[in-house]
Design a protein around this motif. Structure first.
Motif, short mmCIF file in Angstrom:
data_model
loop_
_atom_site.label_atom_id
_atom_site.label_comp_id
_atom_site.label_asym_id
_atom_site.label_seq_id
_atom_site.Cartn_x
_atom_site.Cartn_y
_atom_site.Cartn_z
N TYR B 32 0.87 -1.18 0.00
CA TYR B 32 0.00 0.00 0.00
C TYR B 32 0.90 1.22 0.00
O TYR B 32 1.86 1.28 0.78
CB TYR B 32 -0.89 -0.02 1.25
CG TYR B 32 -1.98 1.02 1.29
CD1 TYR B 32 -1.99 2.00 2.27
CD2 TYR B 32 -3.03 0.99 0.38
CE1 TYR B 32 -3.01 2.93 2.33
CE2 TYR B 32 -4.05 1.91 0.43
CZ TYR B 32 -4.04 2.89 1.41
OH TYR B 32 -5.06 3.81 1.47
N LEU B 34 1.19 5.63 -0.45
CA LEU B 34 0.47 6.88 -0.24
C LEU B 34 1.36 8.06 -0.64
O LEU B 34 2.58 7.98 -0.56
CB LEU B 34 0.07 7.05 1.23
CG LEU B 34 -0.63 5.90 1.94
CD1 LEU B 34 0.37 4.95 2.58
CD2 LEU B 34 -1.58 6.42 3.00
N TYR B 36 1.70 12.17 0.38
CA TYR B 36 1.31 13.25 1.27
C TYR B 36 1.93 14.55 0.77
O TYR B 36 3.03 14.55 0.20
CB TYR B 36 1.81 12.99 2.70
CG TYR B 36 0.99 11.99 3.48
CD1 TYR B 36 1.21 10.62 3.36
CD2 TYR B 36 -0.01 12.41 4.35
CE1 TYR B 36 0.46 9.71 4.09
CE2 TYR B 36 -0.76 11.52 5.08
CZ TYR B 36 -0.52 10.17 4.95
OH TYR B 36 -1.26 9.26 5.67
N LYS B 38 3.03 18.47 2.12
CA LYS B 38 3.31 19.19 3.35
C LYS B 38 3.72 20.62 3.06
O LYS B 38 4.68 20.88 2.35
CB LYS B 38 4.42 18.48 4.15
CG LYS B 38 4.64 19.07 5.53
CD LYS B 38 5.71 18.35 6.29
CE LYS B 38 5.85 18.88 7.71
NZ LYS B 38 6.16 20.31 7.77
N GLU B 42 2.98 23.04 8.83
CA GLU B 42 1.79 22.21 8.90
C GLU B 42 2.19 20.74 8.88
O GLU B 42 3.29 20.39 8.47
CB GLU B 42 0.85 22.49 7.72
CG GLU B 42 0.26 23.88 7.71
CD GLU B 42 -0.73 24.07 6.59
OE1 GLU B 42 -1.13 25.22 6.33
OE2 GLU B 42 -1.13 23.07 5.95
N GLY B 43 1.29 19.88 9.32
CA GLY B 43 1.53 18.46 9.22
C GLY B 43 1.27 17.96 7.81
O GLY B 43 0.64 18.64 7.00
N PRO B 44 1.74 16.77 7.47
CA PRO B 44 1.47 16.21 6.15
C PRO B 44 -0.03 16.01 5.93
O PRO B 44 -0.74 15.59 6.85
CB PRO B 44 2.20 14.86 6.19
CG PRO B 44 3.23 14.99 7.27
CD PRO B 44 2.61 15.89 8.28
N PHE B 46 -2.85 14.03 3.57
CA PHE B 46 -3.02 12.91 2.65
C PHE B 46 -3.54 13.39 1.30
O PHE B 46 -4.47 14.21 1.22
CB PHE B 46 -3.99 11.90 3.25
CG PHE B 46 -4.41 10.82 2.29
CD1 PHE B 46 -5.67 10.84 1.72
CD2 PHE B 46 -3.54 9.81 1.95
CE1 PHE B 46 -6.06 9.86 0.84
CE2 PHE B 46 -3.92 8.82 1.07
CZ PHE B 46 -5.18 8.85 0.50
N PHE B 89 5.71 13.86 -0.05
CA PHE B 89 6.30 12.65 0.50
C PHE B 89 5.59 11.43 -0.05
O PHE B 89 4.35 11.35 -0.06
CB PHE B 89 6.19 12.64 2.02
CG PHE B 89 7.07 13.65 2.72
CD1 PHE B 89 6.54 14.84 3.17
CD2 PHE B 89 8.41 13.39 2.91
CE1 PHE B 89 7.35 15.77 3.81
CE2 PHE B 89 9.22 14.31 3.56
CZ PHE B 89 8.69 15.51 4.01
N LYS B 101 2.16 0.94 10.06
CA LYS B 101 3.35 1.78 10.08
C LYS B 101 3.65 2.26 8.68
O LYS B 101 3.66 1.48 7.73
CB LYS B 101 4.51 0.94 10.61
CG LYS B 101 5.89 1.49 10.37
CD LYS B 101 6.92 0.46 10.83
CE LYS B 101 8.33 0.84 10.46
NZ LYS B 101 9.29 -0.19 10.90
N LEU B 102 3.88 3.56 8.55
CA LEU B 102 4.22 4.15 7.27
C LEU B 102 5.72 4.43 7.23
O LEU B 102 6.29 4.95 8.19
CB LEU B 102 3.44 5.44 7.05
CG LEU B 102 1.92 5.30 7.00
CD1 LEU B 102 1.26 6.66 6.80
CD2 LEU B 102 1.49 4.34 5.89
N PHE B 104 8.43 6.55 5.10
CA PHE B 104 8.42 7.71 4.22
C PHE B 104 9.73 7.86 3.47
O PHE B 104 10.81 7.49 3.97
CB PHE B 104 8.19 8.99 5.04
CG PHE B 104 6.78 9.19 5.50
CD1 PHE B 104 6.32 8.58 6.66
CD2 PHE B 104 5.91 10.01 4.79
CE1 PHE B 104 5.01 8.77 7.09
CE2 PHE B 104 4.61 10.21 5.21
CZ PHE B 104 4.16 9.59 6.36
N GLY B 105 9.64 8.45 2.29
CA GLY B 105 10.81 8.93 1.59
C GLY B 105 11.23 10.28 2.16
O GLY B 105 10.61 10.80 3.10
N THR B 106 12.27 10.85 1.57
CA THR B 106 12.82 12.10 2.10
C THR B 106 12.13 13.34 1.55
O THR B 106 12.41 14.45 1.98
CB THR B 106 14.32 12.20 1.82
OG1 THR B 106 14.53 11.98 0.42
CG2 THR B 106 15.10 11.15 2.61
#
Lengths: 112, 114
Positions: B32, B34, B36, B38, B42-44, B46, B89, B101-102, B104-106
């Motif tokens: 799965y 996703l 995001y 950002k 602010e927060g990421p 979706f 992201f 658990k996600l 993330f890339g950079t």
């Protein structure tokens, strides 16, 4: 939505800090992430029904709590300079394992 | 070991054109994915997701493509708008464990020029 407090915090090395999060209504799973400068968020741990439900590669001085009203805390003991980061709380509905997580605005922690 | 990689730190695109953001992953257990967005302070937020059983998912101006054999996914934004300027992201989940658990890339900083 997901709300976090405080938004900014400055602490001294060796101190302890508590960050707080209120999950989105109807969500009973909360996760905490650390985002260092120039990096993506890194998974710290997750709580479901007040129990830790998975942990990333963080030392035991990072601990958490989840309360019956689905609010949550992240505690960090013996702060180190490298703990300076944006701390993000994310909530998600349980049951849908492959589902999006909804993030708060984060708490910017600076350790001096 | 970086399991999710976004090799382009930044991308600049003209308003109205297509933005293509890329992401590679190494763990074949991921099922799965996703994206995001950002903004600063602010927060990421979706944007869009895709299950590994699909190769494309579309939502308005946003389309995500998944190439499982290449372990590669991309986000297409058409047409790009100045308000799309943000850090994007890519994230992945294996979903097989008990933890959502996600990983993330950079991130890729997208700048859409008016």
């Amino acid at each position: 939505g997901v709300t976090q407090s405080p938004t900014h915090l400055i602490k001294t090395r060796g101190q302890q800090v508590t960050l707080r999060c209120s999950s989105q209504s109807g969500h009973n799973t909360v996760s905490w992430y650390q985002q260092a400068l120039g990096q993506g968020p890194q998974f710290i741990f997750q709580y479901y029904r007040e129990e830790e439900n998975g942990r990333g590669n963080f030392p035991p001085r990072f601990s958490g709590l989840q309360f019956p009203n689905d609010s949550s805390e992240l505690n960090v003991n013996a702060l180190e300079l490298d703990d300076s980061a944006l701390y993000l709380c994310a909530s998600s509905p349980r049951g849908g394992m492959n589902t999006e997580a909804f993030f708060g605005q984060g708490t910017r922690l600076t350790v001096v | 070991d970086q399991q999710v990689k976004q090799n382009s730190p930044s991308l600049s695109v003209q308003e109205g054109r297509i933005s293509i953001l890329n992401c590679d992953y190494t763990n074949s257990m991921f099922d799965y994915f996703l994206w995001y967005k950002k903004y600063p302070a602010e927060g990421p937020t979706f944007l869009i997701s895709i299950s590994s059983i699909k190769d494309k998912n579309e939502d308005g101006r946003f389309t995500v493509f998944l190439n499982k054999s290449a372990k590669h996914l991309s986000l297409h934004i058409v047409p790009s708008q100045p308000g799309d300027s943000a850090v994007y992201f890519c994230a992945a989940s294996d979903g097989g464990g008990a933890t959502n658990k996600l990983i993330f890339g950079t991130g890729t900083l997208l700048a859409v020029q008016p």
